[in-house]
Structure formats: C-alpha cells, structure tokens
Design a protein around this motif. Structure first.
Motif, short mmCIF file in Angstrom:
data_model
loop_
_atom_site.label_atom_id
_atom_site.label_comp_id
_atom_site.label_asym_id
_atom_site.label_seq_id
_atom_site.Cartn_x
_atom_site.Cartn_y
_atom_site.Cartn_z
N ARG A 1 0.83 -0.81 -0.13
CA ARG A 1 0.29 0.28 -0.39
C ARG A 1 0.73 1.31 -0.08
O ARG A 1 0.67 2.25 0.17
N MET A 2 2.27 1.16 -0.34
CA MET A 2 2.91 2.61 -0.12
C MET A 2 4.01 2.39 -1.35
O MET A 2 4.54 1.50 -1.92
N ALA B 1 1.00 6.75 -0.61
CA ALA B 1 -0.31 5.92 -0.66
C ALA B 1 -0.11 5.16 -1.70
O ALA B 1 -0.37 6.26 -3.15
N GLU C 1 -0.41 1.49 -5.02
CA GLU C 1 -1.40 0.39 -5.24
C GLU C 1 -0.93 -0.83 -5.99
O GLU C 1 0.14 0.20 -7.20
N CYS D 1 2.28 5.30 -6.46
CA CYS D 1 0.98 6.38 -6.36
C CYS D 1 0.76 6.38 -7.62
O CYS D 1 1.19 6.24 -9.11
#
Length: 119
Positions: free
Chosen positions: A71-72, A79, A81, A93
């Motif tokens: 998630r980083m 943030a 994915e 991101c």
C-alpha cells in the motif's frame, strides 16, 4: 548480525521502501530479535525480506512490513497500489504510476511441483 550490518540491504530497495525497511530493522532490534538479513528486494510489487534461519518471533514483523509495502509507493513512500506496465508489477502512487495500469488481479506465481512416480 547487527542492525548496521543488515542496513546495507536498503541500497537494494526502491527509495520509497527504505524507511519501511529501516523501521523493520528497528522493530526487530527493539523486540530483541537478532537475525541476519540475507536478501531484501522488490518482487512483484512487494517488499521481500529473507533471513538466514526461520525465526517465529521475526516472521510476523517481517510479514507486516511486507504487507505495508503493498500500500506504499516504492518510489516515494506515499499511498500506492499495485500497478502493471510492460509486464512489470510495481506498487506506485498516482504520480509515479503514470504509464502503468491497474492489473486485473495479483501476479500469478507458478510452482512446478514434482511428485514421485507411482510404481
């Protein structure tokens, strides 16, 4: 192995995950867990950390760091994915994901298992 000796593996990681790796090492040290990292890398858009021997106390800390990496953004730490571009998976991101698209699913990892032949 000491925290500083394991720290050299951060140079093998994307910049956005280096703080995550340093935090993992700090968490292991704070918990009194002494392990030698044998490899740290990005694989299929996730952080992977391998240690020299199985350690039941270290496993949940390593798994949690690996899960946070999903998630980083691996480039900046924001943030992110899972994205895919040119058959490469990366966790990115919106800014660093330009040119990538969302995959239809998680990367498929195939295993080639061999069973003994029946006589």
């Amino acid at each position: 192995m000491s925290h500083d000796e394991n720290l050299h593996w951060e140079s093998y990681l994307p910049a956005g995950w280096r703080p995550l790796f340093r935090q993992l090492l700090a968490d292991l040290h704070s918990a009194g867990i002494s392990v030698r990292v044998t490899q740290a890398k990005e694989k299929f858009g996730e952080l992977r950390v391998y240690i020299d021997r199985p350690d039941q106390a270290a496993a949940p800390l390593i798994a949690a760091a690996e899960q946070r990496s999903t998630r980083m953004c691996q480039e900046c730490g924001a943030a992110g994915e899972l994205m895919v571009g040119n058959y490469l998976y990366a966790t990115l991101c919106e800014k660093h994901g330009a040119g990538f698209t969302k995959p239809l699913g998680r990367p498929m990892i195939s295993l080639n298992l061999r069973y003994p032949k029946d006589d």
